[in-house]
Design an enzyme around this catalytic site. Structure first.
Site, PDB file in Angstrom:
ATOM      1  N   ASP A  30       0.805  -1.230   0.000  1.00  0.00           N
ATOM      2  CA  ASP A  30       0.000   0.000   0.000  1.00  0.00           C
ATOM      3  C   ASP A  30       0.832   1.270   0.000  1.00  0.00           C
ATOM      4  OD1 ASP A  30       0.917  -0.464   2.656  1.00  0.00           O
ATOM      5  OD2 ASP A  30      -0.541   1.001   3.349  1.00  0.00           O
ATOM      6  N   GLU A  31       2.111   1.196  -0.292  1.00  0.00           N
ATOM      7  CA  GLU A  31       2.950   2.393  -0.185  1.00  0.00           C
ATOM      8  C   GLU A  31       4.094   2.319  -1.189  1.00  0.00           C
ATOM      9  OE1 GLU A  31       5.103   4.969   3.389  1.00  0.00           O
ATOM     10  OE2 GLU A  31       4.627   2.842   3.678  1.00  0.00           O
TER      11      GLU A  31
END
EC number: 2.7.7.7
Length: 476
Positions: A94-95
């Site tokens: 997610d990053e």
């Protein structure tokens, strides 16, 4: 992405939107991987023991993670990032860091802000979820900006404003400052980034050593020259499970290790890799942890070779006190395999010998077709997808005493009805994650994305806060 796992579950399950959702290990030894913003209001945080989270927020929905869904969403987001620049450095599902200059974006503030706002809109349209964007001239500053932007926001750190922005922040804000470093600085009277810069490089080197002290001083000044690295080559591939009850039966320990070895090889092959060194990890009942490793003649992705190596390593470990966690990993990765001929020949020889014995021994009296092994009862973990022959797709709300409760709803539907079945109901079977956008109740497709509750836009934190929470999630 904002509270990634929990937000994905809320987008997939209309009945949970706007309510506290906690994703992670649901057993007595589980830990929280992600808490929705509604759950964070009660003090629930990533890496917190699930038992503690239940005391703080007993009415939350506690769900097992669905990594297939999270990877699908992650792939869509990464595609959007690669459309902006060839230099994308994923940090987790997610990053990621993105080098906009490499994508031809002009370095003016208005230009990069427009790119960031467009990216946020594209993420929402493609995934039904929200992400927060930080824009700055260095990786450290962009990371800090993205944290400040949460949830569902955008922050730009203007060139020249770095020191003013960083000054009042706690020293733990800087990369590489963990509890031990923060304590050493606290004893020296250093608490903020500004105080770190004022201490000077010589003092920081004296306190922390040359490399760490000099690097920390540069970051306190807002200087970070680390490039965005497009390819982050994995050094190892591993899987592990934490058990709700300590394993004391040696046979059960061996079977669990075999299962983990096979899962590890599946991941290895999915990544198109092979490995030379097999590693096992054993965490005992008293939390003491040890590892054992064996290096093979050459790289392999043969499940039999990995299983046999893991079994040999287990023989060197005393497990009589009880095993809390087991893990199997492969390191020394390569893009090719060099088959272990000795292991292959031994396997073939064993098969031939077994066939010869079977041919030589007459069948026992009354022997016919072998009786099928007794099927283990199905385990219906909360949150997992199911399909019922009559009612369609849904998800498990809970199970126990031979019953399983299912809520039938889809990302694009209204909150669905709840029904209860026997755990071995033949009409009920495991399902696959439904897309968060693009589905519909008629033909399975719709142009409208799933709506997101406005109440999700509160709180702070990032999925990466989970730290080592993943290793404590049991029975993924």
């Amino acid at each position: 992405m904002d509270a990634f796992y929990a937000s994905a579950e809320q987008a997939a399950k209309p009945s949970l939107r706007g309510k506290p959702v906690i994703v992670g290990g649901i057993g007595p030894r589980g830990v929280v991987a992600t808490a929705s913003y509604e759950a964070r209001v009660f003090g629930v945080r990533s890496a917190m023991p699930t038992a503690q989270a239940r005391r703080l927020c007993p009415n939350a929905a506690y769900l097992s993670p669905r990594f297939d869904l999270y990877r699908q969403v992650s792939d869509k987001v990464m595609e959007l990032l690669h459309a902006l620049s060839p230099l994308v450095e994923p940090l987790s599902l997610d990053e990621a860091f993105v080098d906009l200059e490499a994508g031809g974006v002009a370095p003016e503030t208005d230009a990069v802000r427009a790119v960031g706002e467009r990216l946020r809109r594209d993420i929402r349209e493609a995934t039904a979820l929200t992400g927060s964007v930080g824009l700055a001239g260095a990786k450290m500053l962009a990371k800090i900006a993205s944290e400040a932007a949460k949830p569902d926001g955008l922050v730009v750190i203007e060139p020249g404003s770095e020191r003013e922005l960083l000054g009042p922040m706690p020293v733990r804000t800087l990369p590489g400052v963990g509890p031990a470093t923060a304590e050493a600085l606290r004893r020296a009277g250093i608490h903020t980034v500004a105080e770190t810069a004022e201490a000077g490089e010589d003092e920081l080197v004296r306190l922390l050593g040359k490399a760490h002290g000099a690097g920390l001083y540069a970051m306190a000044l807002g200087q970070d020259d680390r490039p965005v690295v497009a390819e982050r080559d994995a050094k190892s591939i591993s899987v592990e499970d934490t058990f709700e009850v300590d394993l004391t039966d040696r046979t059960r320990v061996r079977s669990e290790l075999t299962r983990l070895a096979e899962r590890c090889v599946q991941r290895l092959r999915a990544a198109g890799r092979s490995g030379r060194t097999v590693v096992i990890k054993v965490r005992n009942y008293d939390f003491s942890t040890l590892t054992r490793s064996e290096t093979l003649r050459g790289p392999t992705d043969d499940p039999a070779v990995v299983r046999e190596a893991a079994a040999r390593l287990l023989e060197t470990v005393d497990t009589t006190g009880g095993v809390r966690l087991l893990g199997v990993g492969v390191s020394g990765l390569a893009d090719f395999t060099q088959e272990d001929l000795f292991a292959q020949l031994a396997t073939e020889q064993e098969a031939e010998e077994e066939a010869a014995r079977a041919a030589a021994e007459p069948p026992a009296a009354g022997a016919g077709e072998p009786e099928p092994e007794e099927e283990r009862p199905r385990r219906w973990a909360p949150g997992l997808d199911v399909v019922h022959e009559e009612y369609g797709a849904g998800w498990v709300q809970g199970s126990g005493v031979g019953r399983v409760t299912v809520r039938f709803e889809q990302p694009w539907s209204a909150p669905g009805r709840v029904r209860t079945f026997a755990v071995d109901d033949p009409a009920l079977r495991p399902g696959e994650p439904l897309p968060l956008v693009g589905g519909g109740p008629g033909d399975g497709q719709s142009s409208e994305p799933a709506t997101r509750p406005k109440s999700l836009s509160s709180g702070e934190g990032a999925e990466s806060e989970a730290g080592e929470a993943g290793e404590e999630i049991s029975s993924r």
